[in-house]
Design a protein around this motif. Structure first.
Motif, PDB file in Angstrom:
ATOM      1  N   SER A 112      77.041  63.016  35.169  1.00 20.79           N
ATOM      2  CA  SER A 112      77.151  63.987  34.074  1.00 20.79           C
ATOM      3  C   SER A 112      76.851  65.398  34.559  1.00 20.79           C
ATOM      4  O   SER A 112      77.542  66.346  34.198  1.00 20.79           O
ATOM      5  CB  SER A 112      76.201  63.628  32.929  1.00 20.79           C
ATOM      6  N   GLN A 113      75.828  65.527  35.365  1.00 27.91           N
ATOM      7  CA  GLN A 113      75.490  66.842  35.905  1.00 27.91           C
ATOM      8  C   GLN A 113      76.626  67.379  36.763  1.00 27.91           C
ATOM      9  O   GLN A 113      76.996  68.546  36.652  1.00 27.91           O
ATOM     10  CB  GLN A 113      74.197  66.777  36.710  1.00 27.91           C
ATOM     11  N   ASN A 114      77.201  66.532  37.600  1.00 32.63           N
ATOM     12  CA  ASN A 114      78.302  66.962  38.465  1.00 32.63           C
ATOM     13  C   ASN A 114      79.533  67.351  37.658  1.00 32.63           C
ATOM     14  O   ASN A 114      80.216  68.329  37.990  1.00 32.63           O
ATOM     15  CB  ASN A 114      78.641  65.884  39.490  1.00 32.63           C
ATOM     16  N   ARG A 115      79.849  66.588  36.621  1.00 28.22           N
ATOM     17  CA  ARG A 115      80.987  66.934  35.776  1.00 28.22           C
ATOM     18  C   ARG A 115      80.776  68.294  35.121  1.00 28.22           C
ATOM     19  O   ARG A 115      81.692  69.105  35.050  1.00 28.22           O
ATOM     20  CB  ARG A 115      81.196  65.877  34.692  1.00 28.22           C
ATOM     21  N   LEU A 116      79.576  68.528  34.634  1.00 35.00           N
ATOM     22  CA  LEU A 116      79.265  69.802  33.996  1.00 35.00           C
ATOM     23  C   LEU A 116      79.394  70.952  35.001  1.00 35.00           C
ATOM     24  O   LEU A 116      80.015  71.978  34.716  1.00 35.00           O
ATOM     25  CB  LEU A 116      77.858  69.751  33.405  1.00 35.00           C
ATOM     26  N   ILE A 117      78.855  70.769  36.177  1.00 39.14           N
ATOM     27  CA  ILE A 117      78.938  71.793  37.228  1.00 39.14           C
ATOM     28  C   ILE A 117      80.389  72.055  37.604  1.00 39.14           C
ATOM     29  O   ILE A 117      80.810  73.211  37.731  1.00 39.14           O
ATOM     30  CB  ILE A 117      78.113  71.378  38.461  1.00 39.14           C
ATOM     31  N   ASN A 118      81.183  71.002  37.786  1.00 34.07           N
ATOM     32  CA  ASN A 118      82.578  71.172  38.171  1.00 34.07           C
ATOM     33  C   ASN A 118      83.382  71.895  37.098  1.00 34.07           C
ATOM     34  O   ASN A 118      84.219  72.755  37.415  1.00 34.07           O
ATOM     35  CB  ASN A 118      83.213  69.826  38.507  1.00 34.07           C
ATOM     36  N   LEU A 119      83.150  71.572  35.829  1.00 35.95           N
ATOM     37  CA  LEU A 119      83.830  72.288  34.748  1.00 35.95           C
ATOM     38  C   LEU A 119      83.444  73.753  34.747  1.00 35.95           C
ATOM     39  O   LEU A 119      84.280  74.640  34.567  1.00 35.95           O
ATOM     40  CB  LEU A 119      83.460  71.679  33.390  1.00 35.95           C
ATOM     41  N   TRP A 120      82.168  74.025  34.937  1.00 39.94           N
ATOM     42  CA  TRP A 120      81.676  75.407  34.915  1.00 39.94           C
ATOM     43  C   TRP A 120      82.268  76.186  36.094  1.00 39.94           C
ATOM     44  O   TRP A 120      82.710  77.325  35.931  1.00 39.94           O
ATOM     45  CB  TRP A 120      80.154  75.425  34.955  1.00 39.94           C
ATOM     46  N   LYS A 121      82.342  75.557  37.259  1.00 42.85           N
ATOM     47  CA  LYS A 121      82.955  76.217  38.422  1.00 42.85           C
ATOM     48  C   LYS A 121      84.421  76.511  38.151  1.00 42.85           C
ATOM     49  O   LYS A 121      84.942  77.551  38.557  1.00 42.85           O
ATOM     50  CB  LYS A 121      82.812  75.343  39.672  1.00 42.85           C
ATOM     51  N   GLU A 122      85.099  75.587  37.499  1.00 42.47           N
ATOM     52  CA  GLU A 122      86.523  75.751  37.172  1.00 42.47           C
ATOM     53  C   GLU A 122      86.741  76.982  36.299  1.00 42.47           C
ATOM     54  O   GLU A 122      87.666  77.756  36.536  1.00 42.47           O
ATOM     55  CB  GLU A 122      87.004  74.506  36.449  1.00 42.47           C
ATOM     56  N   ILE A 123      85.894  77.181  35.304  1.00 39.75           N
ATOM     57  CA  ILE A 123      86.118  78.316  34.396  1.00 39.75           C
ATOM     58  C   ILE A 123      85.615  79.635  34.966  1.00 39.75           C
ATOM     59  O   ILE A 123      86.050  80.692  34.541  1.00 39.75           O
ATOM     60  CB  ILE A 123      85.510  78.081  32.996  1.00 39.75           C
ATOM     61  N   THR A 124      84.688  79.559  35.929  1.00 44.96           N
ATOM     62  CA  THR A 124      84.160  80.803  36.510  1.00 44.96           C
ATOM     63  C   THR A 124      84.795  81.105  37.855  1.00 44.96           C
ATOM     64  O   THR A 124      84.452  82.095  38.496  1.00 44.96           O
ATOM     65  CB  THR A 124      82.622  80.725  36.688  1.00 44.96           C
ATOM     66  N   ASN A 125      85.729  80.254  38.287  1.00 46.34           N
ATOM     67  CA  ASN A 125      86.453  80.431  39.550  1.00 46.34           C
ATOM     68  C   ASN A 125      85.533  80.514  40.767  1.00 46.34           C
ATOM     69  O   ASN A 125      85.773  81.305  41.675  1.00 46.34           O
ATOM     70  CB  ASN A 125      87.354  81.662  39.493  1.00 46.34           C
ATOM     71  N   ILE A 126      84.495  79.712  40.761  1.00 46.10           N
ATOM     72  CA  ILE A 126      83.571  79.681  41.908  1.00 46.10           C
ATOM     73  C   ILE A 126      84.028  78.621  42.872  1.00 46.10           C
ATOM     74  O   ILE A 126      84.394  77.555  42.534  1.00 46.10           O
ATOM     75  CB  ILE A 126      82.124  79.411  41.440  1.00 46.10           C
TER      76      ILE A 126
END
Length: 66
Positions: free
Chosen positions: A52-66
């Motif tokens: 769950s933590q990884n999914r959240l991080i990956n989604l956040w990276k996707e929207i912030t283009n990190i």
């Protein structure tokens, strides 16, 4: 990886706003309930599993283009 509650609150809200998702939409993607997302956003709980933590991080990276 430990994610502070303040970061979880920020990530959940930014993801939902950016994607135009409801709490139900994010919950469905995360494989959890709307109630869990609500508690995450209030800082009452945080994602329990690493997945769950990884999914959240990956989604956040996707929207912030990190």
């Amino acid at each position: 990886m430990f994610i502070p509650n303040e970061e979880i609150i920020k990530m959940c809200k930014e993801i939902r706003e950016n994607k135009g998702w409801s709490q139900n939409d994010l919950a469905s993607y995360m494989g959890t309930t709307q109630g869990s997302i609500c508690r995450w956003e209030r800082g009452q709980r945080s994602p329990r599993t690493k997945l769950s933590q990884n999914r959240l991080i990956n989604l956040w990276k996707e929207i912030t283009n990190i």
